[in-house]
Enzyme design. Structure first.
Site, PDB file in Angstrom:
ATOM      1  N   ARG A  88      -0.777   5.139  -4.986  1.00 39.13           N
ATOM      2  CA  ARG A  88      -1.762   4.251  -5.588  1.00 39.13           C
ATOM      3  C   ARG A  88      -3.013   4.985  -6.042  1.00 39.13           C
ATOM      4  NH1 ARG A  88      -0.513  -1.007  -3.977  1.00 39.13           N
ATOM      5  NH2 ARG A  88      -1.959  -2.548  -4.769  1.00 39.13           N
ATOM      6  N   ARG A 127       0.835 -17.661  -7.324  1.00 40.68           N
ATOM      7  CA  ARG A 127       1.870 -17.046  -6.475  1.00 40.68           C
ATOM      8  C   ARG A 127       1.925 -17.695  -5.093  1.00 40.68           C
ATOM      9  NH1 ARG A 127       1.880 -10.785  -5.752  1.00 40.68           N
ATOM     10  NH2 ARG A 127      -0.332 -11.141  -5.375  1.00 40.68           N
ATOM     11  N   ARG A 161      -1.388 -15.678  -0.463  1.00 43.07           N
ATOM     12  CA  ARG A 161      -1.928 -14.488   0.180  1.00 43.07           C
ATOM     13  C   ARG A 161      -3.452 -14.537   0.262  1.00 43.07           C
ATOM     14  NH1 ARG A 161       1.029  -9.369  -2.536  1.00 43.07           N
ATOM     15  NH2 ARG A 161      -1.131  -8.659  -2.715  1.00 43.07           N
ATOM     16  N   ARG A 172      -9.426  -5.962  -7.136  1.00 40.87           N
ATOM     17  CA  ARG A 172      -8.129  -5.269  -7.166  1.00 40.87           C
ATOM     18  C   ARG A 172      -7.847  -4.695  -8.548  1.00 40.87           C
ATOM     19  NH1 ARG A 172      -4.585  -9.934  -4.971  1.00 40.87           N
ATOM     20  NH2 ARG A 172      -2.811  -8.622  -5.498  1.00 40.87           N
TER      21      ARG A 172
HETATM   22  P1  AP5 Z   1       4.675 -10.207  -7.986  1.00 37.87           P
HETATM   23  O1  AP5 Z   1       6.042  -9.696  -8.213  1.00 37.87           O
HETATM   24  O2  AP5 Z   1       4.340 -10.719  -6.620  1.00 37.87           O
HETATM   25  O3  AP5 Z   1       3.579  -9.138  -8.474  1.00 37.87           O
HETATM   26  P2  AP5 Z   1       3.184  -7.706  -7.922  1.00 37.87           P
HETATM   27  O4  AP5 Z   1       3.036  -6.792  -9.096  1.00 37.87           O
HETATM   28  O5  AP5 Z   1       4.108  -7.286  -6.818  1.00 37.87           O
HETATM   29  O6  AP5 Z   1       1.736  -8.027  -7.392  1.00 37.87           O
HETATM   30  P3  AP5 Z   1       0.972  -7.681  -6.056  1.00 37.87           P
HETATM   31  O7  AP5 Z   1      -0.271  -8.542  -6.078  1.00 37.87           O
HETATM   32  O8  AP5 Z   1       1.842  -7.783  -4.857  1.00 37.87           O
HETATM   33  O9  AP5 Z   1       0.589  -6.214  -6.304  1.00 37.87           O
HETATM   34  P4  AP5 Z   1      -0.532  -5.486  -5.618  1.00 37.87           P
HETATM   35  O10 AP5 Z   1      -0.267  -4.106  -6.090  1.00 37.87           O
HETATM   36  O11 AP5 Z   1      -1.904  -6.002  -5.864  1.00 37.87           O
HETATM   37  O12 AP5 Z   1      -0.291  -5.796  -4.055  1.00 37.87           O
HETATM   38  P5  AP5 Z   1       0.282  -4.951  -2.842  1.00 37.87           P
HETATM   39  O13 AP5 Z   1       0.970  -5.865  -1.949  1.00 37.87           O
HETATM   40  O14 AP5 Z   1       0.964  -3.716  -3.324  1.00 37.87           O
HETATM   41  O15 AP5 Z   1       4.412 -11.349  -9.081  1.00 37.87           O
HETATM   42  C1  AP5 Z   1       3.187 -12.085  -9.101  1.00 37.87           C
HETATM   43  C2  AP5 Z   1       3.489 -13.571  -9.437  1.00 37.87           C
HETATM   44  O16 AP5 Z   1       3.969 -13.634 -10.772  1.00 37.87           O
HETATM   45  C3  AP5 Z   1       4.579 -14.218  -8.561  1.00 37.87           C
HETATM   46  O17 AP5 Z   1       4.205 -15.523  -8.270  1.00 37.87           O
HETATM   47  C4  AP5 Z   1       5.844 -14.184  -9.428  1.00 37.87           C
HETATM   48  O18 AP5 Z   1       6.703 -15.280  -9.168  1.00 37.87           O
HETATM   49  C5  AP5 Z   1       5.237 -14.275 -10.834  1.00 37.87           C
HETATM   50  N1  AP5 Z   1       6.041 -13.532 -11.830  1.00 37.87           N
HETATM   51  C6  AP5 Z   1       6.618 -12.320 -11.686  1.00 37.87           C
HETATM   52  N2  AP5 Z   1       7.242 -11.953 -12.818  1.00 37.87           N
HETATM   53  C7  AP5 Z   1       7.031 -12.969 -13.716  1.00 37.87           C
HETATM   54  C8  AP5 Z   1       7.423 -13.183 -15.073  1.00 37.87           C
HETATM   55  N3  AP5 Z   1       8.149 -12.286 -15.757  1.00 37.87           N
HETATM   56  N4  AP5 Z   1       7.026 -14.332 -15.666  1.00 37.87           N
HETATM   57  C9  AP5 Z   1       6.285 -15.250 -14.987  1.00 37.87           C
HETATM   58  N5  AP5 Z   1       5.899 -15.112 -13.703  1.00 37.87           N
HETATM   59  C10 AP5 Z   1       6.254 -13.974 -13.068  1.00 37.87           C
HETATM   60  O19 AP5 Z   1      -1.078  -4.433  -2.170  1.00 37.87           O
HETATM   61  C11 AP5 Z   1      -1.969  -5.330  -1.526  1.00 37.87           C
HETATM   62  C12 AP5 Z   1      -3.076  -4.526  -0.852  1.00 37.87           C
HETATM   63  O20 AP5 Z   1      -2.498  -3.635   0.144  1.00 37.87           O
HETATM   64  C13 AP5 Z   1      -3.882  -3.583  -1.768  1.00 37.87           C
HETATM   65  O21 AP5 Z   1      -4.919  -4.258  -2.428  1.00 37.87           O
HETATM   66  C14 AP5 Z   1      -4.382  -2.544  -0.731  1.00 37.87           C
HETATM   67  O22 AP5 Z   1      -5.467  -3.058   0.000  1.00 37.87           O
HETATM   68  C15 AP5 Z   1      -3.198  -2.404   0.208  1.00 37.87           C
HETATM   69  N6  AP5 Z   1      -2.283  -1.317  -0.201  1.00 37.87           N
HETATM   70  C16 AP5 Z   1      -0.969  -1.460  -0.564  1.00 37.87           C
HETATM   71  N7  AP5 Z   1      -0.442  -0.269  -0.876  1.00 37.87           N
HETATM   72  C17 AP5 Z   1      -1.441   0.654  -0.721  1.00 37.87           C
HETATM   73  C18 AP5 Z   1      -1.521   2.053  -0.925  1.00 37.87           C
HETATM   74  N8  AP5 Z   1      -0.487   2.750  -1.381  1.00 37.87           N
HETATM   75  N9  AP5 Z   1      -2.699   2.676  -0.673  1.00 37.87           N
HETATM   76  C19 AP5 Z   1      -3.757   1.995  -0.201  1.00 37.87           C
HETATM   77  N10 AP5 Z   1      -3.756   0.644  -0.004  1.00 37.87           N
HETATM   78  C20 AP5 Z   1      -2.613  -0.016  -0.267  1.00 37.87           C
END
Ligand code: AP5
Length: 218
Positions: A88, A127, A161, A172
């Site tokens: 990330r 979501r 969430r 974010r």
């Molecule tokens: P979804 O598939 O849930 O989207 P996503 O890209 O996975 O979004 P996230 O919010 O989970 O990504 P993120 O990177 O912010 O979160 P993460 O958990 O990694 O889809 C979203 C919605 O759209 C759903 O409702 C779905 O149904 C809908 N949808 C999907 N495709 C669609 C389409 N084609 N058409 C219409 N609707 C659609 O990270 C969260 C937190 O964890 C970070 O902020 C950070 O604090 C921490 N973290 C995680 N990884 C790290 C790391 N490597 N380093 C440091 N901190 C980290």
């Protein structure tokens, strides 16, 4: 295959990862899901991550890199994996490069999901996620569960969430642009990046992603 999925929050990384991992028979490794599992189990790691995640900030690299490496070292990931949310930032990308090289392995592809910011905000606002399994993802408009608030797959309760608030989403997105986007150039220099549009039906995006990954294999 060893694949990294990259894209802004709400781009559909988790949604696509579930289909791609199944098709490619590799585990879907999401650092966000690993942190959320730690939070719900009340571990020290979860306690450390929670406040940062609720604020939309990144969890420190020391914690994240170790957790990701431990997961990638498990037997089911020996033949490949699909990383979602990791790396990330450039420091995490370099740590991943070094770890893979020490293991005598390499990445095969980086799939960059492109989606306009107003669509991201709509996707995140609607979501809903299953309490039993965070890979069961729904949307109040685009991917409605049959019964409101209930997971179609396992009957679990659907929830929103804690970091899906308007204010946190703004942070974010800023963190994505300043810290995560630079990894795309890092991987472009290695000739690994395929950028696809993440607009359209979920199945259409999956088809585009599979076509890009097949092209990478040739
Ligand atoms: P979804 O598939 O849930 O989207 P996503 O890209 O996975 O979004 P996230 O919010 O989970 O990504 P993120 O990177 O912010 O979160 P993460 O958990 O990694 O889809 C979203 C919605 O759209 C759903 O409702 C779905 O149904 C809908 N949808 C999907 N495709 C669609 C389409 N084609 N058409 C219409 N609707 C659609 O990270 C969260 C937190 O964890 C970070 O902020 C950070 O604090 C921490 N973290 C995680 N990884 C790290 C790391 N490597 N380093 C440091 N901190 C980290």
């Amino acid at each position: 295959m060893r694949i990294v999925l990259v894209g802004p929050p709400g781009a559909g990384k988790g949604t696509q990862a579930a289909y791609l991992a199944k098709d490619l028979v590799i585990p879907h490794i999401s650092t966000g899901d690993l942190f959320r599992a730690n939070i719900s189990q009340g571990t020290d790691l979860g306690k450390q991550a929670k406040a940062l995640m609720d604020a939309g900030e990144l969890v420190p690299d020391e914690v994240t890199i170790g957790m990701a490496q431990e997961r990638m070292s498990q037997p089911d990931a020996e033949g490949g994996f699909l990383l979602d949310g990791f790396p990330r930032n450039v420091a995490q990308a370099k740590a991943l490069d070094e770890w893979l090289s020490a293991e005598g392995r390499k990445l095969d592809a980086v799939l960059d999901l492109e989606v306009p910011e107003d669509e991201v905000v709509k996707r995140i606002a609607g979501r809903r996620i299953c309490r039993n399994d965070s890979s069961h993802v729904f949307h109040v408009e685009y991917s409605k569960p049959e019964n409101e608030g209930v997971c179609d797959i396992c009957g679990g309760e659907l929830y929103q969430r804690g970091d899906d608030t308007e204010e946190t989403v703004r942070t974010r997105l800023e963190v994505y642009h300043t810290q995560t986007e630079p990894i795309i150039d890092h991987y472009k220099a290695q000739g690994l990046v395929s950028t696809i549009s993440a607009l359209g039906k979920v199945t259409e995006v999956t088809e585009r992603a599979m076509a890009a990954l097949q092209a990478d294999k040739v």
